[in-house]
Design an enzyme around this catalytic site. Sequence first.
Site, PDB file in Angstrom:
ATOM      1  CG  ASP A   1      -1.278  67.063 -14.914  1.00  0.00           C
ATOM      2  OD1 ASP A   1      -1.216  68.301 -14.950  1.00  0.00           O
ATOM      3  OD2 ASP A   1      -1.270  66.433 -13.856  1.00  0.00           O
TER       4      ASP A   1
ATOM      5  NE  ARG B   1      -5.410  61.107 -11.075  1.00  0.00           N
ATOM      6  CZ  ARG B   1      -4.786  62.254 -10.794  1.00  0.00           C
ATOM      7  NH1 ARG B   1      -5.489  63.352 -10.562  1.00  0.00           N
ATOM      8  NH2 ARG B   1      -3.481  62.329 -10.747  1.00  0.00           N
TER       9      ARG B   1
ATOM     10  CD  GLU C   1      -8.732  67.072  -9.505  1.00  0.00           C
ATOM     11  OE1 GLU C   1      -9.165  65.961  -9.101  1.00  0.00           O
ATOM     12  OE2 GLU C   1      -7.532  67.268  -9.793  1.00  0.00           O
TER      13      GLU C   1
HETATM   14  C1  DGY Z   1      -1.246  65.274 -10.119  1.00  0.00           C
HETATM   15  O1  DGY Z   1      -0.682  64.664  -9.198  1.00  0.00           O
HETATM   16  O2  DGY Z   1      -2.126  64.773 -10.834  1.00  0.00           O
HETATM   17  C2  DGY Z   1      -0.899  66.671 -10.400  1.00  0.00           C
HETATM   18  O3  DGY Z   1      -1.686  67.241 -11.379  1.00  0.00           O
HETATM   19  C3  DGY Z   1       0.533  66.767 -10.835  1.00  0.00           C
HETATM   20  O4  DGY Z   1       1.173  67.409  -9.869  1.00  0.00           O
END
Ligand code: DGY
Length: 438
Positions: free
Chosen positions: A171, A206, A402
């Site tokens: 991402d 994140r 994760e």
């Molecule tokens: C998230 O929500 O972080 C996923 O990687 C995208 O679908």
Amino acid sequence: MLYQDLAEEAEQILRLNWRDGFTVPTNKLYPFQWNWDSGFTCLGHAYFEPKWAIRELNSLFSGQWENGMIPHIIFHSETETSYFPNHDFWNTTVNPGAQQKPKTSGITQPPVHGFILEKLLAKFPNDGAFLAFVKAIFPKVVHSHRFFYTYRDPKREGLAFLYHPWETGRDNSPLWDESNARIQIDKSTLPAYTRQDTKLADKKERPTSDQYDRFVYMLELGKRHQYDGEGIFEESPVLLQDTLTNAVLIQSNQSLIRIGERLGLDTGELKEWQAQSVKSFREKLWNENLATFTCYDLRKEAQIEYKEIGGLTALSAEIATKDQADKLNDYLNDLHNRGYYLCPSFDVDDPLFDSKRYWRGPIWPQMNWLIYEGLQHYGFSATAKIVKEDFLELITKQGFYEYFEAQKSVAAQLDKGYGGGQFSWTSACVLDLLHKDQ
Ligand code: DGY
């Protein structure tokens, strides 16, 4: 922790995350079914409830669109509101062929299911129910590949483009920073939204809010073009020929060809795609200076010149020549000798490396699984052993997270991994790697 205890904990987590037909990647943070997570998760089911693998893939493919796309999220619940963006925000009714039962997102993810299917078939080669399942799902998996070649390869090169960073699986990788910077965000036209992920995981681990604005902008751009229209290629500031996605597509093509030949199914189209894809991948994505495969920015018409984890998937897809594979192996050994766990997701020597933040540096379980397989193909057993043992050491010391810290000196100060805990693909990859010879 003993390997036996690890295996038991992995199984417990997969049972905990099972939702009577599919598996959530982790409780709370990701409350639905995710495309490539689901594929890796089946590797784990195969060790204790093999029928769950069949149900898992059938649930995923119940979200397939008429155009062949397997969406990146299948929203099996329409009332669960703890995730952004949920099905309302995606509003896939803009596309008449979009699956509405179940509701889904409007973009895809790396197509791992072809090679996962081959792994499962190898474990249950004579099981009647399993063979019937493979025969039934085979054309649907081929159709999901057809989606990439039809809608994401306008120049017919054999390389699919992605327009949303979520599609790449990586991402917020620095790979996409330059493309993302082309997006002109106008806050007055960007729909209002509230993130949920930062309520459930540490903000520093994140993507940033600036990146989320760009994710939302690209979602809206897709929606304006019914998620598969030609306008996406014409308009999108982000057009990525991603190494990981294309390598996985090639790896899955090859698996489907072998499955088809064994079961007497049609493989003609797959072989045509495959010949062209392998050739283009080798010719267009190799970068001799960096000694790795790189992604390609189709908007700028240039390679995205970074060393990062996607380039290493040319090993698992068996695309690399012997000489290229030697260079990728040297790269990993160098990192190992310099005190890094294998395999960091981004170039540790680049100023954009961030060892905590999602895809900007950390170690990812499913990537170690893929790279382990790739190294074994090329006979680099010693490096493969490090990739496996580093991963199992991290799990033992920090839990089934994760993603994980890549620098050993920093990791030594931590008692847990990053992102979500009790993670499904982490558990599945542990179970499968524990059963490998070394
Ligand atoms: C998230 O929500 O972080 C996923 O990687 C995208 O679908």
